[in-house]
Design a protein around this motif. Structure first.
Motif, PDB file in Angstrom:
ATOM      1  N   ASP A 272       0.803  -1.223   0.000  1.00  0.00           N
ATOM      2  CA  ASP A 272       0.000   0.000   0.000  1.00  0.00           C
ATOM      3  C   ASP A 272       0.835   1.272   0.000  1.00  0.00           C
ATOM      4  N   TYR A 273       2.146   1.150  -0.045  1.00  0.00           N
ATOM      5  CA  TYR A 273       3.015   2.328  -0.047  1.00  0.00           C
ATOM      6  C   TYR A 273       3.634   2.565  -1.418  1.00  0.00           C
ATOM      7  N   ALA A 274       3.085   1.898  -2.424  1.00  0.00           N
ATOM      8  CA  ALA A 274       3.580   2.057  -3.795  1.00  0.00           C
ATOM      9  C   ALA A 274       2.422   2.437  -4.704  1.00  0.00           C
ATOM     10  N   ASP A 275       2.681   3.447  -5.549  1.00  0.00           N
ATOM     11  CA  ASP A 275       1.702   3.856  -6.546  1.00  0.00           C
ATOM     12  C   ASP A 275       2.297   3.659  -7.940  1.00  0.00           C
ATOM     13  N   VAL A 276       1.521   2.999  -8.805  1.00  0.00           N
ATOM     14  CA  VAL A 276       1.918   2.778 -10.183  1.00  0.00           C
ATOM     15  C   VAL A 276       0.872   3.430 -11.078  1.00  0.00           C
ATOM     16  N   ARG A 277       1.308   4.346 -11.953  1.00  0.00           N
ATOM     17  CA  ARG A 277       0.379   5.096 -12.799  1.00  0.00           C
ATOM     18  C   ARG A 277       0.819   4.981 -14.259  1.00  0.00           C
ATOM     19  N   ALA A 278      -0.157   4.809 -15.140  1.00  0.00           N
ATOM     20  CA  ALA A 278       0.118   4.764 -16.579  1.00  0.00           C
ATOM     21  C   ALA A 278      -0.826   5.714 -17.296  1.00  0.00           C
ATOM     22  N   TYR A 279      -0.268   6.580 -18.151  1.00  0.00           N
ATOM     23  CA  TYR A 279      -1.045   7.550 -18.921  1.00  0.00           C
ATOM     24  C   TYR A 279      -0.676   7.417 -20.396  1.00  0.00           C
ATOM     25  N   ASN A 280      -1.699   7.377 -21.232  1.00  0.00           N
ATOM     26  CA  ASN A 280      -1.475   7.328 -22.677  1.00  0.00           C
ATOM     27  C   ASN A 280      -0.578   6.152 -23.064  1.00  0.00           C
ATOM     28  N   CYS A 281      -0.775   5.037 -22.399  1.00  0.00           N
ATOM     29  CA  CYS A 281       0.060   3.850 -22.611  1.00  0.00           C
ATOM     30  C   CYS A 281      -0.735   2.711 -23.232  1.00  0.00           C
ATOM     31  N   ILE A 282      -0.026   1.827 -23.892  1.00  0.00           N
ATOM     32  CA  ILE A 282      -0.579   0.547 -24.331  1.00  0.00           C
ATOM     33  C   ILE A 282      -0.097  -0.515 -23.349  1.00  0.00           C
ATOM     34  N   VAL A 283      -1.032  -1.097 -22.602  1.00  0.00           N
ATOM     35  CA  VAL A 283      -0.732  -2.162 -21.641  1.00  0.00           C
ATOM     36  C   VAL A 283      -1.586  -3.347 -22.063  1.00  0.00           C
ATOM     37  N   SER A 284      -1.073  -4.165 -22.937  1.00  0.00           N
ATOM     38  CA  SER A 284      -1.900  -5.194 -23.568  1.00  0.00           C
ATOM     39  C   SER A 284      -1.028  -6.341 -24.069  1.00  0.00           C
ATOM     40  N   GLY A 285      -1.598  -7.538 -24.063  1.00  0.00           N
ATOM     41  CA  GLY A 285      -0.874  -8.694 -24.593  1.00  0.00           C
ATOM     42  C   GLY A 285       0.180  -9.232 -23.666  1.00  0.00           C
ATOM     43  N   ASN A 286       0.029  -8.992 -22.364  1.00  0.00           N
ATOM     44  CA  ASN A 286       0.958  -9.511 -21.374  1.00  0.00           C
ATOM     45  C   ASN A 286       0.375 -10.776 -20.730  1.00  0.00           C
ATOM     46  N   THR A 287       1.192 -11.477 -19.957  1.00  0.00           N
ATOM     47  CA  THR A 287       0.776 -12.750 -19.379  1.00  0.00           C
ATOM     48  C   THR A 287       0.877 -12.708 -17.869  1.00  0.00           C
ATOM     49  N   GLY A 288      -0.220 -13.142 -17.194  1.00  0.00           N
ATOM     50  CA  GLY A 288      -0.249 -13.203 -15.750  1.00  0.00           C
ATOM     51  C   GLY A 288      -1.477 -13.945 -15.290  1.00  0.00           C
ATOM     52  N   PRO A 289      -1.722 -14.008 -13.995  1.00  0.00           N
ATOM     53  CA  PRO A 289      -2.941 -14.654 -13.506  1.00  0.00           C
ATOM     54  C   PRO A 289      -4.178 -13.984 -14.097  1.00  0.00           C
ATOM     55  N   ALA A 290      -5.265 -14.692 -14.105  1.00  0.00           N
ATOM     56  CA  ALA A 290      -6.495 -14.173 -14.705  1.00  0.00           C
ATOM     57  C   ALA A 290      -6.923 -12.853 -14.092  1.00  0.00           C
ATOM     58  N   SER A 291      -6.638 -12.677 -12.808  1.00  0.00           N
ATOM     59  CA  SER A 291      -7.064 -11.451 -12.134  1.00  0.00           C
ATOM     60  C   SER A 291      -6.160 -10.265 -12.427  1.00  0.00           C
ATOM     61  N   SER A 292      -4.986 -10.530 -12.973  1.00  0.00           N
ATOM     62  CA  SER A 292      -4.048  -9.431 -13.236  1.00  0.00           C
ATOM     63  C   SER A 292      -3.182  -9.743 -14.445  1.00  0.00           C
ATOM     64  N   THR A 293      -3.829 -10.049 -15.555  1.00  0.00           N
ATOM     65  CA  THR A 293      -3.098 -10.395 -16.768  1.00  0.00           C
ATOM     66  C   THR A 293      -2.162  -9.276 -17.193  1.00  0.00           C
ATOM     67  N   ASP A 294      -2.673  -8.051 -17.157  1.00  0.00           N
ATOM     68  CA  ASP A 294      -1.862  -6.896 -17.544  1.00  0.00           C
ATOM     69  C   ASP A 294      -1.477  -6.004 -16.367  1.00  0.00           C
ATOM     70  N   ALA A 295      -2.341  -5.924 -15.352  1.00  0.00           N
ATOM     71  CA  ALA A 295      -2.081  -5.060 -14.209  1.00  0.00           C
ATOM     72  C   ALA A 295      -2.770  -5.615 -12.980  1.00  0.00           C
ATOM     73  N   GLY A 296      -2.163  -5.426 -11.807  1.00  0.00           N
ATOM     74  CA  GLY A 296      -2.779  -5.926 -10.586  1.00  0.00           C
ATOM     75  C   GLY A 296      -1.999  -5.540  -9.354  1.00  0.00           C
ATOM     76  N   VAL A 297      -2.498  -5.997  -8.197  1.00  0.00           N
ATOM     77  CA  VAL A 297      -1.860  -5.733  -6.909  1.00  0.00           C
ATOM     78  C   VAL A 297      -1.790  -7.033  -6.135  1.00  0.00           C
ATOM     79  N   LEU A 298      -0.959  -7.051  -5.109  1.00  0.00           N
ATOM     80  CA  LEU A 298      -0.865  -8.212  -4.234  1.00  0.00           C
ATOM     81  C   LEU A 298      -2.187  -8.392  -3.505  1.00  0.00           C
ATOM     82  N   ASP A 299      -2.546  -9.626  -3.223  1.00  0.00           N
ATOM     83  CA  ASP A 299      -3.804  -9.894  -2.521  1.00  0.00           C
ATOM     84  C   ASP A 299      -3.898  -9.069  -1.248  1.00  0.00           C
ATOM     85  N   GLY A 300      -5.035  -8.406  -1.065  1.00  0.00           N
ATOM     86  CA  GLY A 300      -5.269  -7.601   0.125  1.00  0.00           C
ATOM     87  C   GLY A 300      -4.850  -6.156   0.002  1.00  0.00           C
ATOM     88  N   ILE A 301      -4.200  -5.796  -1.100  1.00  0.00           N
ATOM     89  CA  ILE A 301      -3.755  -4.419  -1.318  1.00  0.00           C
ATOM     90  C   ILE A 301      -4.844  -3.648  -2.062  1.00  0.00           C
TER      91      ILE A 301
END
Length: 591
Positions: free
Chosen positions: A457-486
């Motif tokens: 909860d002490y980290a902020d990640v921001r994306a503006y005018n970006c393409i964030v697509s076609g990446n691989t990860g868990p279903a809940s955070s294929t392209d973007a996500g946080v640790l459980d409980g955050i």
């Protein structure tokens, strides 16, 4: 028996009589020692910046010794029995500041004398260019290609504002780091604010010009016999005025830092040089510009390629940091409480055994880490080879960090958490990661965040005018996500492509648009003569990345909100250097 007793008595008696006859009846104490007297023939002297020799007389009636407060002053004799004349040798002052040394001659702690030597500063207009070849003559002047000297000689002579021109070939260090004792502490120590520029022909003559592609100039950590230097290049120069260290047209390779940190540490200049960090390049607390350099094939415990030390200011232009391997953290480059600018650079195919295969940022003792990275490609970095649960394939932005990436492409990076970025802060030192007009595709975060991830909860990640697509990860955070409980608000994607959706300022999907990374992005490569690779946009009426992005005015307002601000010229062009005239999303604009 009586005769033996008599003999034993008479011999000591005779010895006593003879001894008493040798002493004066008035001398009951032996002798009085001389009172020490010691002095120099003069008390002070001022010498020019070029240095030289000074004759100096010592008057003393008893044995004496000399000590000096400065390493740049030496004496022909540091001890003697009586008065004599010695020679004081003063090295050239390569700095722009006057300096002082004190010689102390003493008989005892109570009987001493001092000689104060002042050396003038080097003139701001006094600068030299030295020419170096692999077969140069250590005794040559080095003032022309025809009188080329060796690199150790030139580096020993060079001072603030000087330039060393290197002919093509491979050079290995022969001098130890200041204070070093181990063979592996040999390094090219940049002790002053001079320029080290490679790329000249091996057989250069007067008038030769640098062509780094044709004339590869390598600084190698290979010391022979299977031994490698802990740091190939170590910058220890202290900033002075507007001067800076410049490294240009060089390949820095073959460094092998210690496999542990805090084992061998040297205090040099304003920095603590750790043998386990910065296998290729260790930038101490200095002002350094690195231009058109390749830093590859190095290893270390941490920061295999580059370590930028606390309080340093480092600029990288058109550089490649590739193929470096860290046992633990920071395969490519580590910003340790410094300010780092990068433009048109590639951070590629680096490996970390733990965190941050590509770029690592963290504060140090409260000194923030500032990163401004533009028009760069950060690709194919991997920290999953030895541990699949670690963070930050491309970048790991830790406590006390303020990192801004503009017009950058991220692809092929692998991590447990955050293929492109994992943010991690503390309550005292939060972290901020901002991505503007970047393209992120083909990255993997096996346990969370194929591209973007916040670890707490002490980290902020921001994306503006970006393409964030076609990446691989868990279903809940294929392209973007946080640790459980955050709190999921710690990762925000605005006015961008997220997955298959065009999202607005709030991150909500905009109806009527669908994005496909496989069909709407072209082939990864070099375009329009740019020095870094990216993905072009494919022209089609249904591609939202072509013209549904932020306007120049909106991007400029965003850029100005940071401190230090992002240059408007950077925000107004794309990764290929083309004007952003169509409100395109991602690292490159539609043509």
């Amino acid at each position: 028996m009586a005769m033996k007793t008599y003999v034993r008595f008479i011999i000591p008696l005779m010895a006593s009589v003879l001894l008493s006859g040798c002493l004066s009846s008035e001398d009951n104490t032996g002798f009085d020692p001389e009172t020490p007297e010691i002095s120099f023939s003069q008390k002070t002297f001022t010498i020019g910046s070029s240095g030289g020799e000074i004759p100096l007389k010592i008057e003393s009636n008893l044995p004496w010794r000399i000590t000096s407060t400065a390493s740049w002053v030496s004496v022909s004799e540091n001890h003697g029995m009586t008065g004599t004349e010695i020679t004081v040798t003063v090295q050239r002052n390569r700095t722009r500041e006057e300096r002082t040394a004190v010689l102390t001659a003493y008989v005892t702690d109570e009987y001493t004398t001092e000689f104060t030597l002042t050396q003038e500063a080097a003139s701001a207009s006094e600068s030299f260019t030295y020419y170096v070849k692999t077969d140069g003559d250590a005794g040559a002047s080095g003032f022309s290609w025809e009188e080329a000297t060796t690199l150790p000689t030139a580096m020993d002579l060079a001072g603030d504002g000087d330039v060393i021109c290197l002919a093509a070939g491979t050079y290995a260090p022969v001098a130890l780091l200041t204070g070093g004792t181990d063979e592996q502490e040999k390094t090219f120590e940049i002790h002053s604010n001079f320029t080290l520029e490679g790329g000249y022909p091996a057989d250069a003559v007067t008038g030769a010009v640098a062509d780094p592609e044709a004339n590869v100039t390598t600084l190698s950590g290979n010391l022979g016999g299977g031994t490698s230097a802990y740091h190939v290049v170590t910058v220890t120069a202290v900033p002075y005025g507007e001067s800076s260290v410049v490294l240009k047209n060089l390949t820095i390779t073959g460094g092998a830092g210690h496999d542990e940190v805090e084992v061998i540490m040297r205090s040099v200049g304003n920095s603590i040089i750790d043998a386990g960090e910065g296998g290729g390049l260790f930038i101490g607390r200095s002002r350094t510009k690195v231009t058109n350099c390749t830093i590859s094939g190095n290893s270390a415990c941490h920061a295999a390629g580059v370590l930028v030390y606390i309080g340093a200011e480092a600029e990288f232009e058109n550089c490649r940091i590739t193929g470096n391997t860290a046992v633990n953290n920071g395969g490519g480059i580590w910003n340790q409480g410094a300010t780092v600018y990068m433009n048109n650079c590639t951070i590629e195919r680096n490996i970390a055994g733990q965190q941050a295969a590509g770029y690592y940022s963290i504060d140090s003792d409260g000194s923030p880490s500032i990163s401004r990275i533009y028009n760069s490609s950060i690709s194919y970095n991997d920290n999953t080879l030895y541990n699949t649960k670690r963070s930050g394939g491309a970048t790991y932005i830790r406590a006390g960090s303020d990192a801004v990436f503009v017009n950058c492409t991220f692809t092929g990076n692998k991590a447990g958490y955050g293929g492109v970025v994992s943010g991690h802060g503390t309550s005292a030192y939060p972290s901020e990661s901002t991505f503007i007009s970047c393209t992120m595709t083909g990255n993997s975060g096996a346990d969370g965040g194929g591209a973007l991830f916040a670890y707490n909860d002490y980290a902020d990640v921001r994306a503006y005018n970006c393409i964030v697509s076609g990446n691989t990860g868990p279903a809940s955070s294929t392209d973007a996500g946080v640790l459980d409980g955050i709190d999921p608000s710690h990762v925000q994607v605005s006015n961008s492509i997220l997955g298959s959706s065009l999202v607005d300022e709030s991150g909500a999907a905009v109806s009527g648009w669908t994005f496909s990374a496989s069909s709407m992005l072209g082939t990864y490569g070099f375009y329009h003569g740019a020095s870094t690779q990216t993905f072009p946009l494919t022209e089609s009426a249904d591609n939202p990345a072509l013209d549904q992005g932020m306007t120049y005015a909106e991007l400029s307002g965003l850029a100005a909100s940071f401190s230090p601000a992002v240059d408007p010229e950077i925000i107004g062009t794309d990764q290929n250097g083309l004007s952003r005239s169509r409100n395109s999303i991602g690292a490159v604009t539609a043509e």
